[in-house]
Write a protein that holds these residues in place. Structure first.
Motif, PDB file in Angstrom:
ATOM      1  N   LYS A  74     -52.813 -62.980  18.779  1.00 42.58           N
ATOM      2  CA  LYS A  74     -52.388 -62.573  20.112  1.00 42.58           C
ATOM      3  C   LYS A  74     -51.396 -61.451  19.939  1.00 42.58           C
ATOM      4  N   THR A  76     -49.028 -58.391  21.728  1.00 42.91           N
ATOM      5  CA  THR A  76     -48.370 -58.122  23.005  1.00 42.91           C
ATOM      6  C   THR A  76     -48.358 -56.633  23.330  1.00 42.91           C
ATOM      7  N   THR A 143     -50.147 -59.492  31.560  1.00 40.95           N
ATOM      8  CA  THR A 143     -49.117 -59.794  30.570  1.00 40.95           C
ATOM      9  C   THR A 143     -49.103 -58.782  29.435  1.00 40.95           C
ATOM     10  N   SER A 145     -51.277 -58.064  27.021  1.00 49.01           N
ATOM     11  CA  SER A 145     -51.578 -58.681  25.740  1.00 49.01           C
ATOM     12  C   SER A 145     -53.083 -58.835  25.574  1.00 49.01           C
TER      13      SER A 145
END
Length: 211
Positions: A74, A76, A143, A145
């Motif tokens: 993940k 960002t 977000t 991401s």
């Protein structure tokens, strides 16, 4: 892991990698992905330019050096890129550069580019027999991401231009490195492939416990 600034030209920057996340705990945090039902050991680099990287290794990895793994990342940033070194350094290690390809505008629009370099120059495409297969990808624009889950076959042993290396999972520990840049990767004019990277803004190394 050190990548490179792109102005009129792409040029190399030879800097010693700073161990920014030297306090990162070796023992990963278990995470089970609800879509694939795969459980990973994960390590998180906090901050607005951070990432979470996860590994799922074969059960025999503590006894016999594994060559394959399933990865979780993940990142960002949806405009820039995240990178992982499977050998803990930029040079003579298999590098995985991952970025959201927003031109595709689909759930599968996360690209993973395996790279390799033996010098502090722009990493070239890796020409070994590594095979990367996406299992699940998701871009979350609100977000900023993106997330990708993938299998990486023959990725923990690498060979390029007569130089070989690998990660020794039987040692119980793996040296890993990470880098993040918010700047958009340079993609070929025909849209086929990565040709340049803006130098990262954050980077570091850590030692990951094999479980």
């Amino acid at each position: 892991m050190h990548f490179f600034n792109t102005a009129a030209n792409i040029f190399a920057i030879a800097i010693t990698l700073l161990p920014i996340c030297s306090a990162q705990a070796p023992m990963g945090v278990p995470y089970t992905d609800p879509e694939t039902d795969i459980t990973f050991s994960t390590w998180t680099i906090p901050g607005p330019l951070g990432l979470t990287f996860g590994l799922a290794l074969p059960d025999s990895a503590r006894e016999v050096d594994a060559t394959d793994f399933t990865g979780y990342l993940k990142c960002t940033t949806t405009t820039g890129w995240c990178g992982i070194s499977l050998g803990g350094a930029m040079t003579d290690s298999l590098l995985l550069v991952m970025y959201a390809d927003l031109m595709l505008e689909s759930e599968s629009s996360v690209a993973i580019s395996p790279r390799y370099t033996s010098t502090y120059t722009l990493p070239e495409p890796y020409t070994g027999n590594a095979t990367i297969t996406p299992l699940s990808t998701y871009i979350d624009k609100p977000t900023n991401s993106f997330t990708t889950i993938f299998t990486c076959t023959s990725c923990l042993h690498w060979s390029q231009n007569g130089t070989e290396g690998g990660a020794k999972t039987s040692s119980g520990m793996l040296d890993l490195a990470w880098a993040v840049s918010p700047e958009k990767p340079v993609i070929a004019a025909d849209g086929q492939g990565l040709v340049g990277l803006i130098q990262h803004e954050r980077q570091g190394t850590w030692v990951a416990e094999v479980r």
